[in-house]
Design an enzyme around this catalytic site. Structure first.
Site, PDB file in Angstrom:
ATOM      1  N   ASP A 117      62.734  72.749  17.806  1.00  0.00           N
ATOM      2  CA  ASP A 117      61.917  72.217  17.156  1.00  0.00           C
ATOM      3  C   ASP A 117      61.021  71.647  17.770  1.00  0.00           C
ATOM      4  O   ASP A 117      61.463  70.289  18.180  1.00  0.00           O
ATOM      5  CB  ASP A 117      62.191  71.541  16.113  1.00  0.00           C
ATOM      6  CG  ASP A 117      61.051  70.610  15.362  1.00  0.00           C
ATOM      7  OD1 ASP A 117      59.353  71.101  15.744  1.00  0.00           O
ATOM      8  OD2 ASP A 117      60.978  70.220  14.596  1.00  0.00           O
ATOM      9  N   ASP A 323      53.395  74.923  18.669  1.00  0.00           N
ATOM     10  CA  ASP A 323      54.099  74.198  18.212  1.00  0.00           C
ATOM     11  C   ASP A 323      55.086  75.507  18.205  1.00  0.00           C
ATOM     12  O   ASP A 323      54.366  76.477  17.471  1.00  0.00           O
ATOM     13  CB  ASP A 323      53.809  73.829  16.714  1.00  0.00           C
ATOM     14  CG  ASP A 323      55.163  73.359  16.066  1.00  0.00           C
ATOM     15  OD1 ASP A 323      56.470  72.972  16.160  1.00  0.00           O
ATOM     16  OD2 ASP A 323      55.048  74.612  14.852  1.00  0.00           O
TER      17      ASP A 323
END
Length: 447
Positions: A117, A323
């Site tokens: 992440d 992201d």
């Protein structure tokens, strides 16, 4: 007598230096490391439509979570409440990321896979004894079985770096780490030896979670944060840069993750010039990797919006992040409406219903000759004259069953996100030392 004292002093200095050298030698100085990421659906035997549906569902959940973190407004997303309003036909897990990293924890080392992440910092795994743990494919980590496990005290600097921490009755650092929705992990902060690509890394601070909630975690045994904060894996390893190159959605090849000195883009592997844009910091959201999006080009239409449209606002909302864990790109509504209008005007196809996939703008492709369909070029323009010039497969997805040709870009409010559909087969280098992001087209499965 003075000579004897000097000799003794010299012996003490030599012994101390030897001990110091030995201590340093015991802790390997990581310069560069090559690892691989596996897509969460790589071994699911899913059809193209199912892959798209699952990716869209995870993306809507993750987008809601990231927006909730950025705006401070909690978002509860039900299993059917996707941005398009569609009811997806495949059972899917809510998403906290799209890629998994293989690692081992403890001594003796036990193998796990964890979600990677770039939008958070904490490294954590589920730990025994569990109060509330989700099901995972491997055994839950047992701290009592590892000789290198040690809890961190409340006075630890890592404990102070947590957004929320408590001091237990045993003066251990207790933590609660939330992800903007109902997902959270809770336990004690500890240190342990992590093994990455056969390299042992002692003293990594991680969350040993005995109370973990959120069905989006169940793809792995925990999570590895690669964000910008001090608790992230890259920060703890003292690395100024890392990069990844994500393979296509339906490519079962693993995606390379490069840490440290090996993270640069190889000119021989790149098929386009290397582009570089500044990384921007947002004090309200220090973990996120923000960039400055200055405009968009759709075919013959150059979309120029006021800088405020994609800028970080005074209250910390807004801005554009890159992201790895969100599949779809989400743009603030003003920018998305302009992009959507340009696509509708330039696509020589009728619009179609994309709710079954979970996407907003779709076109009905002809039953025959779909390979000959021409789509407008899509380019993202960033500060520093950096252009992300995308091939059609990075922003248009075809459902061959229904013939729907869909744009993998949607609208959002409060935060814009450059997703991994748009990043596939580009190597992205996060250079946090000089605060810059570089990228170039690369065949990831050949890197």
């Amino acid at each position: 007598m003075e000579a004897v004292r000097l000799l003794r002093l010299l012996v003490v200095v030599v012994i101390a230096a030897s001990c110091t050298t030995g201590a340093l030698a015991a802790t390997p100085q990581l310069k560069g490391l090559r690892m691989h990421l596996t897509h969460v659906d790589a071994h699911g035997n899913y059809s193209r439509l199912q892959l798209l549906q699952r990716a869209a569902r995870r993306s809507h959940h993750r987008m809601s979570r990231l927006v909730a973190r950025a705006t401070g407004v909690p978002v509860a997303l039900s299993s059917k409440a996707v941005a398009s309003g569609g009811d997806l036909q495949v059972p899917v897990h809510a998403g906290n990321g799209d890629f998994l990293m293989d690692l081992a924890i403890g001594t003796p080392a036990l193998a796990y896979s964890a979600i990677v992440d770039t939008g958070s910092d904490l490294v954590w795994t589920q730990c025994k004894p569990c109060v509330d743990c989700f099901k995972q494919s491997t055994a839950v980590f047992d701290p009592s079985s590892s000789s290198t496990y040690a809890t961190l005290p409340c006075s630890s600097s890592f404990c102070n770096d947590l957004p929320t921490s408590t001091c237990t009755s045993a003066s251990k650092c207790g933590y609660t780490y939330t992800y903007g929705d109902a997902s959270s992990t809770q336990g004690v902060l500890a240190t342990e030896t992590f093994t990455l690509a056969k390299t042992k890394l002692p003293g990594i601070a991680f969350g040993c979670g005995d109370t973990n909630e959120g069905d989006g975690f169940s793809q792995g045994a925990g999570l590895v944060g690669l964000g910008r904060g001090p608790l992230s894996l890259v920060s703890q390893l003292g690395l100024e840069k890392f990069s990844y190159c994500l393979t296509s959605l339906d490519d079962t090849s693993k995606s390379p993750l490069l840490l440290g000195s090996v993270a640069d883009i190889s000119e021989s592997a790149a098929t386009s010039p290397v582009q570089t844009t500044p990384l921007i910091k947002n004090p309200s959201q220090p973990s996120f990797y923000y960039v400055s999006l200055t405009g968009l080009t759709v075919g013959s239409t150059h979309i120029t919006l006021p800088r405020s449209a994609f800028a970080i606002q005074d209250d910390g909302t807004g801005g554009v992040i890159v992201d790895s864990g969100t599949s779809i790109t989400y743009l603030e509504m003003k920018g998305y409406r302009a992009l959507k209008k340009a696509f509708v005007a330039q696509m020589a196809l009728p619009t179609a219903d994309g709710s079954g996939i979970g996407l907003d703008l779709c076109f009905q492709a002809p039953a025959k000759g779909v390979d000959q369909v021409s789509v407008p070029k899509l380019v993202f323009h960033f500060d520093g004259s950096a252009d992300l010039d995308l091939p059609a497969e990075n922003y248009m997805a075809l459902d061959s069953g229904s013939g729907a040709l869909c744009l993998t870009v949607m609208g959002s409010r409060g935060l814009s996100i450059i997703g991994n559909f748009q990043q596939q087969n580009f190597q992205f280098v996060y250079d946090v030392g000089p605060d810059k992001l570089s990228f170039a087209a690369v065949q990831c499965n050949k890197l």
